[in-house]
Design an enzyme around this catalytic site. Structure first.
Site, PDB file in Angstrom:
ATOM      1  N   ASP A 105       0.863  -1.174   0.000  1.00  0.00           N
ATOM      2  CA  ASP A 105       0.000   0.000   0.000  1.00  0.00           C
ATOM      3  C   ASP A 105       0.910   1.238   0.000  1.00  0.00           C
ATOM      4  O   ASP A 105       2.121   1.148   0.185  1.00  0.00           O
ATOM      5  CB  ASP A 105      -0.952  -0.026   1.209  1.00  0.00           C
ATOM      6  CG  ASP A 105      -2.182   0.825   0.968  1.00  0.00           C
ATOM      7  OD1 ASP A 105      -3.207   0.596   1.613  1.00  0.00           O
ATOM      8  OD2 ASP A 105      -2.117   1.725   0.088  1.00  0.00           O
TER       9      ASP A 105
HETATM   10  C1  GLC Z   1      -4.341   4.302  -0.316  1.00  0.00           C
HETATM   11  C2  GLC Z   1      -5.221   3.141   0.091  1.00  0.00           C
HETATM   12  C3  GLC Z   1      -5.303   2.041  -0.935  1.00  0.00           C
HETATM   13  C4  GLC Z   1      -5.197   2.637  -2.320  1.00  0.00           C
HETATM   14  C5  GLC Z   1      -3.800   3.217  -2.466  1.00  0.00           C
HETATM   15  C6  GLC Z   1      -3.614   3.902  -3.827  1.00  0.00           C
HETATM   16  O1  GLC Z   1      -3.591   4.731   0.774  1.00  0.00           O
HETATM   17  O2  GLC Z   1      -4.946   2.523   1.342  1.00  0.00           O
HETATM   18  O3  GLC Z   1      -6.544   1.359  -0.729  1.00  0.00           O
HETATM   19  O4  GLC Z   1      -5.414   1.648  -3.305  1.00  0.00           O
HETATM   20  O5  GLC Z   1      -3.472   4.134  -1.426  1.00  0.00           O
HETATM   21  O6  GLC Z   1      -4.452   4.998  -3.911  1.00  0.00           O
END
Ligand code: GLC
Length: 749
Positions: A293
């Site tokens: 993430d």
């Molecule tokens: C965010 C979220 C994740 C998302 C990623 C890209 O922090 O936790 O669900 O897909 O970043 O935006």
């Protein structure tokens, strides 16, 4: 795997190699090993820096500038092969330009992997996932994901960071809105359906996008429902509650997995080898890639298990994270870690192969833009069919929580209808969080829907009454007066679009601001009232449940909000949704979920010394699986076809469902089991099957469910999946509380 070789004049060799890939692409499915050899040869040509570039994803800076292209710095990184993926980059023109630079101007001509959060639609925005889960219709979820993929791929996107499959048992947690609720079985079916929808007929199809099941794992178990907070659960709870939807997504062919921010009992997921390698790859045979993430690798330092960025990178890569989202650690630290021997190059090579394999399977080496064009980008979105699918999804996601004295459906000929509330005419809130390329201009508001449904002699008056959040009560008396002058009052209350989703936990889940006061003022008028809830989580609406005769839970329904809500309000559609999450009576009851354990002192009204509160019932306000209809359904004749089954048998559970009302309707019949005695404690109920059945007034149907012993298994004391001899209770009904009961015995052969 071979070590990388020093550079040699490569242009013609690479194009020959890529040309060979193009030839073999047509037989990709049949010659995976040939593809393997070619990708292996490409790997052999890569420098260590280029390998780590393929493991690095950065966020496109132009996301806020419509049609913007890559910045100079981004272009330089692509040309040097130091970045292999972007997130948030979309649009036919920016994508074509970015891929042109990658394929034409970098040394190895490797195309970029482009991901975006396409969570519940791209431009045609569907109900938020929690709403869609209320339909209990996996086929519908597959169809909305398919439309999302068609629209997103037309904009050059070929990877979505979805489905979010986190089980959530705590409504304080804002991301409960993004998943399918509290149950592993319903969550697993919805996860698999969405993966199928996104990935379609196969990744070579230009309308298919790579799915990414997230966030592995147990992100929804955050203590206090506070986003990013610690998770401390047993391996049994992890495996029986939080992992099943991920396993279902993998079995459905999900091409990628995202590792979560949180720790699980001391080990952050993005450094968790047990999770990302032993379980995901060892047990489940997952052959896609894992992306962290956003900066989750860098955050291993804050977690306190990495002293610096290099340590964090080594931990994550060795645990099984292949692609580094945004922290730039893989690109900046891994080459030196390999040269110093702290990270084996074989580990880097494996990760690069997984990423290159995904690019190859998407056909990116063959067709980097996958057919996206400015023309297709505009014509593919908001089509009549897509909007019809959105309307169907919105209609099926609405849950009727209360309808005393059949206040609903309303007559469209009422002389005056008052519509009151801060969400009644909002164009943006119905899109909900994570609404990708969705635009407020596309939304039909509840007020617009009502106005379009009533007859010409009916007058609709509207008052916002108060803000979503705020303490001004200046308009409450006006609301009471307006309600008093109407033949019916519809209150549209709830949360703003940004009050759920990421980093949006609430320590209080009442109606925000002074909305409860607005509700009370309107109800004082004594006019027949309907509460339409627009929210991203269960709310503590005890006063409303006790004083408002009709309540519709509509969540955030997307572009077709107003039309779907009005269809239900005026009876064009008979609501059939069922809650995928428990509504607690109060914050103090949380966590409260249906598949709880019995304890040694289960609740007893009469007995003081049992598991209960001094000041509150144990029961929820509205239970998991609950939802009413404008008609009524009666269950009878629950039977099992045999009293005993062995390992090689199955039991058929049948029940008769009758529509005992005056209107046609659809019921979601639910089957739960309870393993009465086992070597470890078991939940008092577990959802094992459900069936949506359409019935005309007076019509009866017998529906049958087949249960196999594999559906009765659990993790025993040694974490082995077993089914043990003994009795199983079976419950069938229209929710997790009411229903008929029978049983059968499982006997060891
Ligand atoms: C965010 C979220 C994740 C998302 C990623 C890209 O922090 O936790 O669900 O897909 O970043 O935006």
């Amino acid at each position: 795997m071979k070590k990388s070789k020093p550079l040699a004049p490569l242009g013609s060799l690479i194009w020959t190699l890529l040309g060979a890939m193009v030839v073999s692409l047509s037989s990709l499915r049949a010659q995976d090993n040939s593809f393997g050899r070619q990708i292996d040869s490409l790997l052999h040509l890569m420098t260590l820096e280029e390998k780590c570039g393929q493991l690095s994803q950065i966020s496109w800076q132009g996301v806020s500038k419509l049609g913007a292209l890559l910045t100079d710095e981004e272009q330089a990184l692509v040309r040097q092969g130091l970045v292999g993926s972007f997130l948030n980059l979309s649009g036919a023109v920016p994508v074509a330009e970015a891929q042109r630079i990658a394929v034409k101007e970098s040394r190895l001509h490797i195309p970029l992997l482009l991901g975006v959060d396409v969570i519940h639609g791209f431009r045609t925005i569907f109900p938020v996932p929690l709403a869609e889960a209320s339909s209990w219709d996996p086929d519908l979820a597959e169809r909305t994901a398919r439309v999302a993929a068609i629209e997103a791929s037309a904009a050059g996107i070929h990877w979505t960071f979805a489905p979010m499959v986190d089980i959530a048992r705590d409504p304080r947690w804002g991301r409960i809105v993004e998943g399918s609720g509290e149950d592993p079985y319903l969550g697993s079916l919805m996860a698999a359906a969405r993966v199928r929808g996104f990935q379609g007929k196969g990744l070579l199809d230009s309308t298919s996008i790579l799915a990414c099941a997230k966030h592995l794992a147990a992100y929804g178990g955050a203590e206090g429902g506070r986003d990013y907070n610690s998770v401390d659960i047993s391996e049994r709870t992890l495996r029986e509650i939080y992992l099943p939807p991920f396993k279902a997504a993998v079995e459905a062919g999900a091409g990628s997995i995202m590792s979560s921010f949180n720790e699980i009992s001391g080990v952050p997921s993005s450094a968790n080898r047990f999770l990302l390698t032993d379980v995901l790859r060892g047990e489940w045979r997952f052959n896609g890639f894992v992306v962290s993430d956003w900066t989750a690798i860098e955050e291993l330092q804050a977690h306190g298990i990495a002293a610096n960025r290099a340590d964090a990178g080594a931990l994550a890569l060795n645990a099984g994270v292949d692609l580094d989202m945004v922290s730039r650690i893989y690109q900046q630290e891994i080459p030196n870690l390999v040269r110093s021997g702290r990270v084996k190059e074989e580990v880097v090579n494996e990760a690069v192969l997984r990423v290159l394999r995904a690019k190859f399977k998407l056909g990116l080496f063959f067709h980097p833009t996958r057919g996206c064009t400015p023309e297709r980008e505009t014509t593919a979105v908001l089509t009549k069919d897509h909007l019809q699918t959105a309307l169907e999804a919105a209609r099926k996601s609405i849950v009727l929580l209360k309808n005393d004295r059949s206040v609903l459906p309303l007559s469209r000929h009422l002389k005056t209808i008052a519509v009151i509330g801060p969400l009644a005419n909002s164009k943006s809130d119905p899109l909900g969080p994570w609404h990708c390329a969705g635009k407020p201009q596309d939304v039909a508001t509840v007020l617009e829907g009502i106005r379009s449904h009533v007859s010409s002699e009916s007058r609709v008056v509207y008052l916002k009454g108060c803000e979503i959040e705020g303490d001004s009560v200046a308009r409450l008396s006006e609301a009471k007066k307006l309600a008093g002058q109407a033949d019916a009052v519809i209150l549209v209350l709830g949360e703003g679009e940004n009050m759920s989703g990421e980093a949006s936990s609430r320590s209080n889940i009442d109606l925000p601001g002074v909305q409860n006061e607005l509700l009370k003022a309107a109800i004082e008028a004594g006019t027949p009232a309907v509460l339409v809830l627009m929210n991203g989580r269960p709310l503590t609406i005890g006063w409303a449940a006790g004083h408002v005769p009709a309540i519709l839970e509509t969540w955030f329904l997307g572009v077709q909000t107003g039309n779907a809500v009005a269809d239900v309000l005026f009876g064009d559609v008979n609501p059939s949704g069922k809650l995928p999450v428990t509504f607690p009576r109060s914050l103090g009851q949380i966590p409260l979920y249906y598949n709880h354990k019995n304890t040694g002192r289960p609740f007893s009204e009469k007995e003081k010394y049992t598991s209960k509160y001094f000041d509150s019932p144990n029961t929820p306000l509205f239970p998991f699986g609950y939802g009413l209809s404008y008609t009524t359904f009666f269950y009878s004749n629950l039977t099992v076809n045999r009293p005993k089954i062995g390992m090689n048998d199955s039991v058929v559970v049948s029940v008769e469902v009758k529509n005992t009302g005056k209107l046609a309707g659809e019921e979601v019949a639910q089957l739960y089991v309870r393993d009465v005695v086992a070597s470890v404690t078991r939940p008092v109920k577990e959802l094992k099957a459900f069936r949506r059945v359409a019935l005309q007034p007076g019509e009866s149907k017998t529906i049958s469910f087949t249960l196999n012993p594999t559906e009765l298994t659990f993790y025993d004391l040694h974490m082995k999946r077993v089914v043990e001899p003994g009795f199983f209770k079976v419950y069938v009904g229209g929710n997790s509380v009411d229903g008929l009961e029978t049983d059968f015995e499982f006997v060891a052969n």
